[in-house]
Design a protein around this motif. Structure first.
Motif, PDB file in Angstrom:
ATOM      1  N   ILE A 159       0.840  -1.197   0.000  1.00 37.79           N
ATOM      2  CA  ILE A 159       0.000   0.000   0.000  1.00 37.79           C
ATOM      3  C   ILE A 159       0.876   1.249   0.000  1.00 37.79           C
ATOM      4  O   ILE A 159       2.017   1.208   0.445  1.00 37.79           O
ATOM      5  N   PRO A 160       0.325   2.367  -0.477  1.00 36.04           N
ATOM      6  CA  PRO A 160       1.066   3.631  -0.375  1.00 36.04           C
ATOM      7  C   PRO A 160       1.250   4.033   1.087  1.00 36.04           C
ATOM      8  O   PRO A 160       0.359   3.830   1.912  1.00 36.04           O
ATOM      9  N   VAL A 161       2.396   4.584   1.413  1.00 33.75           N
ATOM     10  CA  VAL A 161       2.679   5.016   2.782  1.00 33.75           C
ATOM     11  C   VAL A 161       1.674   6.081   3.230  1.00 33.75           C
ATOM     12  O   VAL A 161       1.346   6.172   4.415  1.00 33.75           O
ATOM     13  N   SER A 162       1.135   6.847   2.303  1.00 33.31           N
ATOM     14  CA  SER A 162       0.184   7.912   2.652  1.00 33.31           C
ATOM     15  C   SER A 162      -1.060   7.367   3.354  1.00 33.31           C
ATOM     16  O   SER A 162      -1.703   8.078   4.122  1.00 33.31           O
ATOM     17  N   TYR A 163      -1.405   6.107   3.118  1.00 32.59           N
ATOM     18  CA  TYR A 163      -2.562   5.511   3.795  1.00 32.59           C
ATOM     19  C   TYR A 163      -2.365   5.474   5.312  1.00 32.59           C
ATOM     20  O   TYR A 163      -3.331   5.514   6.065  1.00 32.59           O
ATOM     21  N   LEU A 164      -1.140   5.398   5.766  1.00 32.36           N
ATOM     22  CA  LEU A 164      -0.859   5.272   7.198  1.00 32.36           C
ATOM     23  C   LEU A 164      -1.284   6.513   7.982  1.00 32.36           C
ATOM     24  O   LEU A 164      -1.469   6.443   9.190  1.00 32.36           O
ATOM     25  N   ASN A 165      -1.437   7.644   7.310  1.00 37.22           N
ATOM     26  CA  ASN A 165      -1.843   8.876   7.987  1.00 37.22           C
ATOM     27  C   ASN A 165      -3.345   9.044   8.092  1.00 37.22           C
ATOM     28  O   ASN A 165      -3.815   9.926   8.794  1.00 37.22           O
ATOM     29  N   HIS A 166      -4.123   8.223   7.411  1.00 41.15           N
ATOM     30  CA  HIS A 166      -5.581   8.354   7.426  1.00 41.15           C
ATOM     31  C   HIS A 166      -6.140   7.858   8.758  1.00 41.15           C
ATOM     32  O   HIS A 166      -5.693   6.847   9.290  1.00 41.15           O
ATOM     33  N   HIS A 167      -7.136   8.568   9.300  1.00 47.35           N
ATOM     34  CA  HIS A 167      -7.640   8.236  10.642  1.00 47.35           C
ATOM     35  C   HIS A 167      -8.252   6.842  10.719  1.00 47.35           C
ATOM     36  O   HIS A 167      -8.120   6.159  11.732  1.00 47.35           O
ATOM     37  N   GLU A 168      -8.906   6.363   9.652  1.00 42.79           N
ATOM     38  CA  GLU A 168      -9.482   5.018   9.696  1.00 42.79           C
ATOM     39  C   GLU A 168      -8.377   3.955   9.688  1.00 42.79           C
ATOM     40  O   GLU A 168      -8.493   2.920  10.342  1.00 42.79           O
ATOM     41  N   PHE A 169      -7.311   4.228   8.957  1.00 47.81           N
ATOM     42  CA  PHE A 169      -6.200   3.284   8.921  1.00 47.81           C
ATOM     43  C   PHE A 169      -5.475   3.276  10.257  1.00 47.81           C
ATOM     44  O   PHE A 169      -5.021   2.233  10.721  1.00 47.81           O
ATOM     45  N   ARG A 170      -5.400   4.431  10.894  1.00 45.00           N
ATOM     46  CA  ARG A 170      -4.762   4.498  12.216  1.00 45.00           C
ATOM     47  C   ARG A 170      -5.526   3.662  13.248  1.00 45.00           C
ATOM     48  O   ARG A 170      -4.924   3.108  14.163  1.00 45.00           O
ATOM     49  N   ALA A 171      -6.849   3.569  13.088  1.00 44.88           N
ATOM     50  CA  ALA A 171      -7.634   2.715  13.984  1.00 44.88           C
ATOM     51  C   ALA A 171      -7.210   1.254  13.827  1.00 44.88           C
ATOM     52  O   ALA A 171      -7.090   0.525  14.820  1.00 44.88           O
ATOM     53  N   LEU A 172      -6.957   0.838  12.586  1.00 43.38           N
ATOM     54  CA  LEU A 172      -6.470  -0.527  12.357  1.00 43.38           C
ATOM     55  C   LEU A 172      -5.089  -0.726  12.976  1.00 43.38           C
ATOM     56  O   LEU A 172      -4.789  -1.775  13.541  1.00 43.38           O
ATOM     57  N   LEU A 173      -4.249   0.300  12.864  1.00 41.66           N
ATOM     58  CA  LEU A 173      -2.908   0.203  13.457  1.00 41.66           C
ATOM     59  C   LEU A 173      -2.988   0.102  14.976  1.00 41.66           C
ATOM     60  O   LEU A 173      -2.208  -0.627  15.592  1.00 41.66           O
ATOM     61  N   SER A 174      -3.930   0.804  15.589  1.00 41.82           N
ATOM     62  CA  SER A 174      -4.118   0.709  17.042  1.00 41.82           C
ATOM     63  C   SER A 174      -4.534  -0.698  17.440  1.00 41.82           C
ATOM     64  O   SER A 174      -4.070  -1.229  18.457  1.00 41.82           O
ATOM     65  N   GLN A 175      -5.406  -1.315  16.634  1.00 44.25           N
ATOM     66  CA  GLN A 175      -5.810  -2.695  16.906  1.00 44.25           C
ATOM     67  C   GLN A 175      -4.612  -3.633  16.809  1.00 44.25           C
ATOM     68  O   GLN A 175      -4.471  -4.567  17.600  1.00 44.25           O
ATOM     69  N   ALA A 176      -3.751  -3.363  15.841  1.00 40.76           N
ATOM     70  CA  ALA A 176      -2.557  -4.199  15.668  1.00 40.76           C
ATOM     71  C   ALA A 176      -1.645  -4.096  16.878  1.00 40.76           C
ATOM     72  O   ALA A 176      -1.098  -5.095  17.349  1.00 40.76           O
TER      73      ALA A 176
END
Length: 94
Positions: free
Chosen positions: A46-63
């Motif tokens: 995936i593009p690194v820019s996705y990591l800054n999106h708030h919905e993607f950050r929620a997935l990162l928090s779950q991880a």
């Protein structure tokens, strides 16, 4: 009569293409590899820019909650269903 959503179709094709092209583990500049799935992990690029999106950050928090900051796979692993991940990334690419 069918209704087509070109951005969703293109995003899914892009994810498949990037996954297919990167089976050799090469990751293009500006992208990162993530492993997605609850049991069987599938690799996506995936593009690194996705990591800054708030919905993607929620997935990162779950991880982080599930795996902490050290995971045996060595990559960024996201504990969600593949269809949810594809849906999110298709919305982010549009």
């Amino acid at each position: 009569m069918a209704i087509r959503f070109p951005s969703v179709v293109n995003a899914k094709q892009l994810l498949r293409m990037k996954t297919a092209l990167n089976n050799g583990r090469d990751v293009p500049k500006g992208c990162c590899a993530v492993y997605v799935g609850e049991n069987q992990k599938k690799r996506f690029v995936i593009p690194v820019s996705y990591l800054n999106h708030h919905e993607f950050r929620a997935l990162l928090s779950q991880a982080v909650e599930e795996y902490g900051y050290s995971h045996p796979m060595g990559g960024l692993t996201i504990p969600c269903r593949e269809d949810i991940f594809v849906n999110l990334t298709s919305r982010l690419s549009g």
